[in-house]
Every structure is written in structure tokens, then in C-alpha cells.
Scaffold this motif. Structure first.
Motif, PDB file in Angstrom:
ATOM      1  N   LEU A 125      39.987  41.826  34.387  1.00 18.07           N
ATOM      2  CA  LEU A 125      39.222  40.586  34.322  1.00 18.07           C
ATOM      3  C   LEU A 125      38.562  40.487  32.950  1.00 18.07           C
ATOM      4  O   LEU A 125      37.963  41.472  32.476  1.00 18.07           O
ATOM      5  N   THR A 126      38.659  39.337  32.323  1.00 22.51           N
ATOM      6  CA  THR A 126      38.062  39.131  31.008  1.00 22.51           C
ATOM      7  C   THR A 126      37.083  37.972  31.062  1.00 22.51           C
ATOM      8  O   THR A 126      37.232  37.053  31.871  1.00 22.51           O
ATOM      9  N   ASP A 176      48.176  40.018  43.135  1.00 19.04           N
ATOM     10  CA  ASP A 176      47.425  39.920  41.882  1.00 19.04           C
ATOM     11  C   ASP A 176      47.992  38.946  40.857  1.00 19.04           C
ATOM     12  O   ASP A 176      47.437  38.843  39.752  1.00 19.04           O
ATOM     13  N   TRP A 212      34.656  35.346  35.559  1.00 20.38           N
ATOM     14  CA  TRP A 212      35.607  36.280  34.973  1.00 20.38           C
ATOM     15  C   TRP A 212      37.013  35.750  35.287  1.00 20.38           C
ATOM     16  O   TRP A 212      37.257  35.187  36.348  1.00 20.38           O
ATOM     17  N   PHE A 213      37.922  35.976  34.358  1.00 20.10           N
ATOM     18  CA  PHE A 213      39.289  35.474  34.490  1.00 20.10           C
ATOM     19  C   PHE A 213      40.250  36.645  34.648  1.00 20.10           C
ATOM     20  O   PHE A 213      40.214  37.598  33.853  1.00 20.10           O
ATOM     21  N   ILE A 214      41.082  36.602  35.675  1.00 24.27           N
ATOM     22  CA  ILE A 214      42.086  37.652  35.852  1.00 24.27           C
ATOM     23  C   ILE A 214      43.246  37.356  34.908  1.00 24.27           C
ATOM     24  O   ILE A 214      43.976  36.375  35.079  1.00 24.27           O
ATOM     25  N   THR A 215      43.394  38.221  33.923  1.00 24.66           N
ATOM     26  CA  THR A 215      44.437  38.034  32.917  1.00 24.66           C
ATOM     27  C   THR A 215      45.593  39.012  33.069  1.00 24.66           C
ATOM     28  O   THR A 215      46.638  38.834  32.444  1.00 24.66           O
ATOM     29  N   GLN A 246      43.429  32.555  38.542  1.00 21.61           N
ATOM     30  CA  GLN A 246      42.489  33.374  39.310  1.00 21.61           C
ATOM     31  C   GLN A 246      41.170  33.489  38.538  1.00 21.61           C
ATOM     32  O   GLN A 246      41.123  34.127  37.488  1.00 21.61           O
ATOM     33  N   TYR A 275      41.767  30.576  43.153  1.00 28.68           N
ATOM     34  CA  TYR A 275      43.108  30.768  42.601  1.00 28.68           C
ATOM     35  C   TYR A 275      44.017  29.651  43.088  1.00 28.68           C
ATOM     36  O   TYR A 275      43.614  28.793  43.886  1.00 28.68           O
ATOM     37  N   PHE A 321      37.188  34.567  39.155  1.00 26.87           N
ATOM     38  CA  PHE A 321      36.193  35.176  40.036  1.00 26.87           C
ATOM     39  C   PHE A 321      34.814  34.839  39.491  1.00 26.87           C
ATOM     40  O   PHE A 321      34.520  35.105  38.327  1.00 26.87           O
ATOM     41  N   VAL A 323      43.366  44.918  38.851  1.00 28.31           N
ATOM     42  CA  VAL A 323      43.294  43.716  38.028  1.00 28.31           C
ATOM     43  C   VAL A 323      42.462  43.978  36.777  1.00 28.31           C
ATOM     44  O   VAL A 323      41.572  44.833  36.763  1.00 28.31           O
TER      45      VAL A 323
END
Length: 290
Positions: free
Chosen positions: A245-246, A148, A137-140, A153, A172, A155, A243
Motif C-alpha cells: 500500500l502506498t 489482491d 492508502w492505495f494498493i499498488t 483498491q 475496490y 483503503f 499487499v
């Protein structure tokens, strides 16, 4: 004669030490005023209970920089995390573990505004199969400017190969004050303690030599994105963030609209969030072996 030899040896030793560290950092460390309300570290304890870790740090350039930077921070989390992010090393982690966690030679300043995690109503989705979280998953989007908004980042949720427990690799990057970029990896294990509120997750792991426990509340979850709010504790300190996440690092207009609607329903404004760099990031370029 003996006195002259002793002085010469001290001069040579000081000169050698000066080639390994920035002496100015040591001067800052011993001359900076301890913040009001912060307990003074126990030097005898540091030298007897954690002597090797303390000496190793004081004779290492980056570790000493971390100490000199962090000493005046007190309970200022932004200041503390800035120092850790820029100067942390395995030696610094070992120093923290022994002096703060194991022996108690250093006691962190109690926050002026004390908080807690888990008090009151904790909103989270009622049903969540943790296996649906597995994968990258990508923190966008991120809410906390301290925690954050780091670039790249990613995960990765997985099962621990040794015991099958759910876990997450948090990869990250940090853009340091030196002008370079370094990769970071944190590993935490996950528990799902409430069968009636499966979206409440407990993350736990070691960061910077100290144990962190975080209560993650999954507010929205589907195959394309999830929204998670967290509250973490480290000794007496409490920190928070949220956050988005996508599954795909590229967020198109339709997905961005649906994320915005979900954030609004959960009481957030998209304008309060940062948009960390994520395009062009990959695990292959990030993962640090621990």
C-alpha cells in the motif's frame, strides 16, 4: 376442471417466474453434481428456517445466478470468489447469513488442505502507532491473484464515529463477466492485541453476509508505503495474501526500488506480484453506501 385450472395457474406462475430469472440457472442448480465431500444442503431447513431469504433468492435473477455458479465450486476458492464477485447482491448476502451463519442449513465443504491463521511465528514489526495509518492508502501491488488484484483498491483507515474504534473502508472495483464494472465497499474494525508486536493487527467484519476475521502482519511501515501480509478465516476456510500500500498512487522509480528491496528482505519476489489499476481511481467514484 379443477385440475385444468391448477395446471393453468401453474403454467402462468412458471411463466411469470421465467420472466424474473434465467430458468437455465435453476436447471443448472438442481442438476449440477454436488462436489465430492461437500455436505448436501438441508432443503427442509432452508425452507422453514430461512424460507423468505431462500424464496427471495430463487426468484431474483442475479441471486439465482450466484447460486447456480457457486454450487459446483466446492472448496475451490477461486471459483467461489469469481461467482461472488460477479453475481453477489444484498439478497445473496441475506441468504448466506441465514442459511450458513444463523441456521446452518448449508455447510461449506471442508478444505482438502486445512490451514489455520496464527500458528507458529508471526513476523511483524514490533512498534506501530495505529494512528499513523489513518487516511487513504492505495494498493499498488498484490500477491494473491484471487483477492489482491482487483482494480482501484483504496483503503481508508479511520476511527469509528460511534465508539472510536480503528476501522478501515476497503473500496475496490470488479470487472464483471457482463462487461461492466461495479464498485464494492467492505468495512472492517481493527484490533491491536499484542503490545510487544504492534504490527500484528486483527481485522474483522461482514463480507457477503458472513463474518470474516483476518490477521494482518505489517512487515514494513513508513510514511510512503507499507507491506502487509494477511491470513483470513471464514467458517472453516482459510485464505492468504500480501499487499503493498502506498500513500501516493503514482510510484516513482526511487520508491519502486525501495519497495522491491523491502519485499526481498521479507522473502518475496516482485515478479510474483500483480500491479492493479490504481491511477485515476478516487473514493468519490468508488464508495458504496452500506
Amino acid at each position: 376442471m379443477i385440475g385444468q385450472l391448477g395446471a393453468l395457474f401453474s403454467f402462468i406462475l412458471l411463466g411469470f417466474w421465467g420472466t424474473k430469472v434465467d430458468v437455465g440457472d435453476f436447471y443448472s442448480l438442481i442438476t449440477n453434481k454436488i462436489p465430492d465431500g461437500a455436505p448436501a444442503p438441508s432443503i427442509p431447513c432452508m425452507m422453514t428456517q430461512c424460507g423468505s431469504e431462500t424464496l427471495a433468492c430463487l426468484t431474483d435473477r442475479m441471486c439465482l445466478k450466484a447460486l447456480a455458479c457457486i454450487a459446483p465450486c466446492g472448496d475451490d476458492q477461486a471459483c467461489t470468489f469469481h461467482c461472488i464477485s460477479n453475481y453477489e447482491t444484498p439478497l445473496f448476502h441475506a441468504l448466506n447469513k441465514c442459511n450458513i451463519h444463523d441456521a446452518g442449513c448449508i455447510v461449506l465443504k471442508e478444505p482438502e488442505e486445512k490451514g489455520e491463521c496464527g500458528g507458529g511465528v508471526e513476523v511483524a514489526i514490533p512498534a506501530l502507532d495505529i494512528m499513523d495509518m489513518m487516511g487513504q492508502w492505495f494498493i499498488t501491488m498484490g500477491l494473491s491473484p484471487i483477492y489482491d488484484c482487483f482494480p482501484c483498491q483504496i483503503f481508508t483507515f479511520a476511527k469509528d464515529e460511534t465508539d472510536g474504534r480503528p476501522m478501515v473502508y476497503m473500496d475496490y472495483q470488479v470487472d464483471r463477466v457482463f462487461g461492466d464494472t461495479v464498485n464494492k465497499t467492505v468495512i472492517e474494525h481493527i484490533e491491536q492485541p499484542d503490545a510487544e508486536k504492534q504490527g500484528l493487527l486483527i481485522f474483522g467484519g461482514i463480507q457477503n453476509g458472513l463474518f470474516h476475521s483476518e490477521r494482518w502482519r505489517i512487515l514494513e511501515f513508513n510514511s510512503e508505503f507499507m507491506i502487509a501480509a494477511y491470513c483470513g478465516t471464514m467458517t472453516s476456510w482459510v485464505y492468504n495474501g500480501t499487499v503493498v500500500l502506498t500513500k501516493n498512487p503514482r510510484v516513482n522509480k526511487d520508491l519502486a526500488f525501495r519497495i522491491r528491496e523491502s519485499l526481498l528482505l521479507n522473502g518475496y519476489e516482485t515478479e510474483d506480484f500483480c500491479s492493479p489499476k490504481i491511477l485515476g481511481c478516487s473514493i468519490e467514484n468508488l464508495r458504496v453506501e452500506l
